[in-house]
Motif scaffolding. Structure first.
Motif, mmCIF file in Angstrom:
data_model
loop_
_atom_site.group_PDB
_atom_site.id
_atom_site.type_symbol
_atom_site.label_atom_id
_atom_site.label_comp_id
_atom_site.label_asym_id
_atom_site.label_seq_id
_atom_site.Cartn_x
_atom_site.Cartn_y
_atom_site.Cartn_z
ATOM 1 N N LYS A 1 -21.596 -71.019 -16.064
ATOM 2 C CA LYS A 1 -20.630 -70.631 -15.046
ATOM 3 C C LYS A 1 -20.706 -71.654 -13.910
ATOM 4 C CE LYS A 1 -19.960 -66.311 -13.856
ATOM 5 N NZ LYS A 1 -20.136 -64.963 -13.225
ATOM 6 N N VAL A 2 -19.570 -72.287 -13.634
ATOM 7 C CA VAL A 2 -19.507 -73.361 -12.640
ATOM 8 C C VAL A 2 -18.559 -72.944 -11.522
ATOM 9 C CG1 VAL A 2 -18.975 -75.794 -12.229
ATOM 10 C CG2 VAL A 2 -19.911 -75.070 -14.444
ATOM 11 N N GLY A 3 -19.028 -73.003 -10.294
ATOM 12 C CA GLY A 3 -18.193 -72.642 -9.154
ATOM 13 C C GLY A 3 -17.699 -73.877 -8.420
ATOM 14 N N PHE A 4 -16.385 -73.962 -8.218
ATOM 15 C CA PHE A 4 -15.795 -75.055 -7.443
ATOM 16 C C PHE A 4 -15.687 -74.605 -5.984
ATOM 17 C CE2 PHE A 4 -14.820 -76.476 -11.582
ATOM 18 C CZ PHE A 4 -14.440 -77.809 -11.530
ATOM 19 N N VAL A 5 -16.382 -75.295 -5.102
ATOM 20 C CA VAL A 5 -16.383 -74.949 -3.685
ATOM 21 C C VAL A 5 -16.000 -76.194 -2.891
ATOM 22 C CG1 VAL A 5 -17.738 -73.962 -1.785
ATOM 23 C CG2 VAL A 5 -18.248 -73.310 -4.145
ATOM 24 N N GLY A 6 -15.308 -76.002 -1.774
ATOM 25 C CA GLY A 6 -14.946 -77.152 -0.943
ATOM 26 C C GLY A 6 -14.110 -76.756 0.252
ATOM 27 N N ASN A 7 -13.969 -77.702 1.174
ATOM 28 C CA ASN A 7 -13.109 -77.495 2.342
ATOM 29 C C ASN A 7 -11.650 -77.377 1.907
ATOM 30 O OD1 ASN A 7 -14.769 -79.596 4.871
ATOM 31 N ND2 ASN A 7 -15.445 -77.808 3.750
ATOM 32 N N PRO A 8 -10.822 -76.726 2.701
ATOM 33 C CA PRO A 8 -9.379 -76.801 2.440
ATOM 34 C C PRO A 8 -8.929 -78.256 2.451
ATOM 35 C CG PRO A 8 -9.855 -75.101 4.062
ATOM 36 C CD PRO A 8 -11.125 -75.857 3.864
ATOM 37 N N ASN A 9 -7.978 -78.581 1.613
ATOM 38 C CA ASN A 9 -7.373 -79.919 1.547
ATOM 39 C C ASN A 9 -8.249 -80.978 0.891
ATOM 40 O OD1 ASN A 9 -5.356 -78.733 3.205
ATOM 41 N ND2 ASN A 9 -6.545 -79.299 5.013
ATOM 42 N N CYS A 10 -9.347 -80.566 0.235
ATOM 43 C CA CYS A 10 -10.235 -81.565 -0.362
ATOM 44 C C CYS A 10 -9.819 -81.925 -1.785
ATOM 45 C CB CYS A 10 -11.679 -81.060 -0.354
ATOM 46 S SG CYS A 10 -11.952 -79.645 -1.463
ATOM 47 N N GLY A 11 -8.781 -81.261 -2.325
ATOM 48 C CA GLY A 11 -8.342 -81.530 -3.690
ATOM 49 C C GLY A 11 -9.066 -80.683 -4.716
ATOM 50 N N LYS A 12 -9.740 -79.622 -4.257
ATOM 51 C CA LYS A 12 -10.532 -78.766 -5.139
ATOM 52 C C LYS A 12 -9.673 -78.111 -6.226
ATOM 53 C CE LYS A 12 -11.734 -75.052 -3.141
ATOM 54 N NZ LYS A 12 -10.711 -74.202 -3.798
ATOM 55 N N THR A 13 -8.542 -77.520 -5.808
ATOM 56 C CA THR A 13 -7.687 -76.840 -6.782
ATOM 57 C C THR A 13 -7.057 -77.834 -7.749
ATOM 58 O OG1 THR A 13 -7.223 -75.073 -5.209
ATOM 59 C CG2 THR A 13 -5.699 -75.313 -7.035
ATOM 60 N N THR A 14 -6.728 -79.034 -7.267
ATOM 61 C CA THR A 14 -6.184 -80.076 -8.139
ATOM 62 C C THR A 14 -7.211 -80.470 -9.197
ATOM 63 O OG1 THR A 14 -4.867 -80.925 -6.297
ATOM 64 C CG2 THR A 14 -5.121 -82.357 -8.203
ATOM 65 N N LEU A 15 -8.471 -80.587 -8.787
ATOM 66 C CA LEU A 15 -9.537 -80.915 -9.736
ATOM 67 C C LEU A 15 -9.725 -79.782 -10.745
ATOM 68 C CD1 LEU A 15 -11.743 -82.987 -10.453
ATOM 69 C CD2 LEU A 15 -13.296 -81.734 -8.929
ATOM 70 N N PHE A 16 -9.676 -78.555 -10.263
ATOM 71 C CA PHE A 16 -9.775 -77.387 -11.142
ATOM 72 C C PHE A 16 -8.652 -77.398 -12.170
ATOM 73 C CE2 PHE A 16 -8.626 -72.979 -12.096
ATOM 74 C CZ PHE A 16 -9.850 -72.446 -12.494
ATOM 75 N N ASN A 17 -7.439 -77.699 -11.719
ATOM 76 C CA ASN A 17 -6.289 -77.765 -12.636
ATOM 77 C C ASN A 17 -6.468 -78.861 -13.671
ATOM 78 O OD1 ASN A 17 -5.125 -75.733 -11.169
ATOM 79 N ND2 ASN A 17 -3.695 -77.034 -10.069
ATOM 80 N N ALA A 18 -7.060 -79.987 -13.257
ATOM 81 C CA ALA A 18 -7.246 -81.108 -14.174
ATOM 82 C C ALA A 18 -8.153 -80.717 -15.342
ATOM 83 C CB ALA A 18 -7.843 -82.297 -13.424
ATOM 84 N N TYR A 19 -9.096 -79.820 -15.079
ATOM 85 C CA TYR A 19 -10.004 -79.367 -16.134
ATOM 86 C C TYR A 19 -9.401 -78.254 -16.984
ATOM 87 C CZ TYR A 19 -14.053 -82.003 -14.435
ATOM 88 O OH TYR A 19 -14.923 -83.000 -14.107
ATOM 89 N N THR A 20 -8.765 -77.298 -16.347
ATOM 90 C CA THR A 20 -8.337 -76.090 -17.051
ATOM 91 C C THR A 20 -6.877 -76.098 -17.464
ATOM 92 O OG1 THR A 20 -7.723 -74.949 -15.001
ATOM 93 C CG2 THR A 20 -10.016 -74.770 -15.732
ATOM 94 N N GLY A 21 -6.070 -76.960 -16.824
ATOM 95 C CA GLY A 21 -4.644 -76.963 -17.108
ATOM 96 C C GLY A 21 -3.914 -75.827 -16.423
ATOM 97 N N ALA A 22 -4.622 -75.040 -15.593
ATOM 98 C CA ALA A 22 -3.993 -73.921 -14.885
ATOM 99 C C ALA A 22 -3.014 -74.451 -13.857
ATOM 100 C CB ALA A 22 -5.060 -73.066 -14.203
ATOM 101 N N LYS A 23 -1.889 -73.779 -13.715
ATOM 102 C CA LYS A 23 -0.865 -74.191 -12.765
ATOM 103 C C LYS A 23 -0.992 -73.369 -11.485
ATOM 104 C CE LYS A 23 0.821 -77.121 -15.660
ATOM 105 N NZ LYS A 23 0.630 -78.564 -15.464
#
Length: 682
Positions: free
Chosen positions: A6-28
């Motif tokens: 289980k891997v948790g993605f944590v970060g400041n707002p605007n750091c590109g965290k959700t974009t990185l998450f999408n790159a791995y999972t393909g989630a929109k």
């Protein structure tokens, strides 16, 4: 058998965290440039070699305190769940600001990997990060990635797989050369921990740890709990309940924060090259844009320029849409008459749907220019400065500068603006913010301002429209101030907001932002406004006796005439205006299309249409003063149904939703009456 991590993605707002998450999972998932958008954790799955990863995208947060909803959710997930590895996504181009969260994550005692995102921007700005020295000082792997270009992704997950059981697998070498010699502390904490505080703080941490153990409190990380107790973290103190007499009667949070940033300064000094040049440019600009005196006038000047461009450039293109609409309307009319269509059907399509929806579409150029300008301001890094500048003023009215973020969003659309109030930790702050945010002029009101300002104010049209934005801001501030006078609340938490370095706006980011807004506008025109136009046509063409040729005998006229006396003091004593305002509850743009249908003016936004509107209203004694009162009422009265639905969802209360509706309607009525009555004296 595959191993699941289980891997948790944590970060400041605007750091590109959700974009990185999408790159791995393909989630929109939605990617936005404002705090508070990702409020609930999102989960996805992926495979890497013999590992099965369950990845979780947590809300953007600046710290792991327990103030905001995002901080509470993120901290609770990390502490309570069996998270194996934390990926701390940091904006490498703003490393200094992002490392504060990194240090807090490391102190949790979980395996942490620092993902240095946006390395392409670092290179573009001529900066360099020492990727050998940085891991030495932080004691964790630091992997350069670019979520946008999808580079470094395999290396990051490879590191996760090999780091899952190691909190620190790199030899620390992070303090000044003589740091140990200056310390008189009994323990060699420099060999154990990345973040080591002053002897005074470290002694208190040791004493608190001893008392935690004596009290029977069990945990895998006594040091983190001790630090939180020193900070007087309410949640931790309620859970541990130990005697702090002689140790920490007062909070040491400010001192702990200061020492963390002192260490961050050391890290930046040793690991980031060529930062000073870029920071110097940002500091010079901020001397003016965030000045305590000039900052606000500059903001108002910039917004005035935005609306100057919205009118001048937008109107130039609007004429093309008007000609196209007129030609299309004529073509449809001729076509329907040629096939012998029923007069009722012709009236519905030409006078109802095309006049209603088409009239709204002619404002598309104005809407496009407005959102394009706002996108430039946001992506350049300026909009966060506005919240910073407003912090002092907001504090005087009982709100923090953080509350101005939803207000700024309200210039675009009230729905996401209300949702952004989630970033406020205090429920009273949220209620106040939700109460005043609809006073910000959303884009849906712009067509109303354009129509009536250009019809009745000529060369002063832009000033008349811009004044609506100022009035909305003033009314919001005044409302919050009055409420604060009757509801004294505890001291507010300080504003914590990123002030990123200024940058050239990214073309792709701006395109996505503007297209999303234009798409929403077109979608609304094709759904809400389309349906509303049909309903308005029906209630104006049918009455108790069936279809009527005289609108004054229709259902709409009956309702309008019943309510007209109420609006006479505001200079809005015409049943047609009452019906148009009621229709605006579906969507504010419908007010314009309703005037087109109500007064039978095809292509009402064209010069000929505006002249016809002025003539027909003028015959009833409707002047520029009436028009201004109408604009003020449209600015302030009850927002659209979509906004009301979001307010109900956010406040979870019909009572407070009802209070908001009644309050906003009352403010609109009082303001319009004052404008008309006082204006009449002159």
């Amino acid at each position: 058998m595959q191993e699941e991590l289980k891997v948790g993605f944590v970060g400041n707002p605007n750091c590109g965290k959700t974009t990185l998450f999408n790159a791995y999972t393909g989630a929109k998932l939605k990617v936005a440039n404002w705090p508070g958008v990702t409020v609930e954790k999102k989960e996805g799955a992926m495979k890497y070699h013999n590992h099965h990863f369950r990845v979780v995208d947590l809300p953007g947060t600046y710290s792991l305190t327990s103030y905001t909803m995002e901080e509470k959710l993120t901290r609770q997930f990390i502490l309570d769940s069996e998270v194996d590895v934390i990926i701390d996504v940091a904006d490498a181009s703003a490393l200094e600001r992002n490392l504060y969260l990194t240090l807090q994550l490391i102190e949790l005692g979980k395996p942490v990997i620092l993902a240095l995102n946006m390395m392409d921007i670092v290179e573009e700005r001529g900066m360099e990060i020492d990727l050998h020295r940085l891991p030495e000082m932080l004691g964790i792997p630091c992997i350069p990635v670019s979520a946008r270009r999808k580079t470094g992704l395999d290396i990051l997950m490879h590191t996760v797989a090999h780091h899952k059981t190691k909190c620190h697998d790199i030899q620390f070498n992070h303090q000044h050369p003589h740091g140990e010699e200056k310390s008189e502390h009994v323990h060699k904490h420099h060999e154990e921990y990345v973040m080591v505080y002053s002897d005074e703080i470290e002694d208190k941490i040791d004493l608190i740890i001893d008392r935690l153990k004596e009290s029977g409190f069990e945990t895998t990380n006594y040091r983190w709990h001790a630090i939180k107790i020193l900070e007087h973290d309410q949640e931790v103190m309620e859970k541990t309940k130990i005697d702090l007499t002689g140790i920490a009667e007062e909070s040491y949070e400010a001192e702990i924060i200061r020492q963390k940033y002192d260490f961050i300064d050391e890290v930046i000094e040793e690991c980031l090259v060529n930062k000073s040049k870029k920071a110097a440019v940002t500091d010079k600009i901020d001397q003016w844009l965030t000045h305590r005196i000039f900052g606000l006038p500059i903001f108002l000047g910039i917004m005035a320029l935005v609306f100057f461009l919205t009118f001048t450039i937008g109107d130039a293109f609007k004429g093309v849409f008007e000609v196209g609409l007129e030609q299309f309307s004529t073509w449809v009319l001729n076509g329907l008459e040629a096939v012998g269509a029923n007069e009722v059907l012709i009236s519905l399509i030409v006078d109802g749907i095309i006049a209603g929806v088409g009239g709204i579409l002619t404002f598309l150029p104005n809407i496009f220019i407005l959102f394009l300008a706002l996108a430039f301001l946001e992506d350049s890094g300026y909009m966060s400065r506005v919240a910073y500048v407003m912090d002092g003023l907001m504090g005087k009215i009982g709100l923090s500068g953080r509350a101005f973020i939803p207000m700024i969003l309200g210039f675009g659309c009230t729905v996401p603006a209300v949702m952004a109030s989630r970033a406020l930790e205090d429920i009273r702050d949220r209620r106040r913010t939700i109460l005043i945010t609809p006073f910000m002029s959303c884009s849906a009101r712009l067509p109303i301002y354009v129509l009536f300002s250009e019809t009745f104010f000529g060369k002063y049209a832009m000033l008349a429209a811009f004044s609506m934005y100022l009035i909305g801001l003033v009314i919001a501030v005044l409302t919050a101030f009055i409420i604060n006078r009757f509801d004294h609340k505890k001291e507010m938490s300080p504003l914590l907001i990123e002030l990123p370095e200024y940058k050239t706006p990214n073309k792709r980011t701006i395109f996505i932002y503007v297209w999303d807004k234009v798409k929403d506008y077109l979608t609304k025109a094709g759904t809400t406004i389309f349906i509303a136009s049909i309903i308005i046509w029906f209630i104006l063409n049918f009455g108790p006796t069936g279809m009527v040729t005289d609108m004054s005998q229709s259902f709409g006229a009956t309702l309008g005439k019943w309510l007209t006396p109420i609006l006479i003091p505001a200079g809005l004593g015409m049943w047609q205006i009452v019906v148009a305002l009621i229709s605006g509850l579906a969507a504010k743009e419908v007010v314009v299309s309703s005037f087109s249908v109500l007064f039978g003016i095809a292509n009402i936004t064209s010069p000929q249409g505006m002249n016809s509107l002025m003539e027909v209203l003028g015959a009833s004694g409707f002047t520029s003063l009436n028009a201004y009162a109408l604009m003020v009422f449209c600015l302030l009265y009850t927002p659209c149904m979509a906004t009301l639905a979001v307010i109900k969802r956010e406040l979870k209360s019909w009572k407070w939703t009802g209070i908001a509706v009644v309050f906003q309607l009352a403010v609109a009525y009082i303001a319009a009456v004052l404008v008309y009555q006082i204006g009449g004296l002159f």
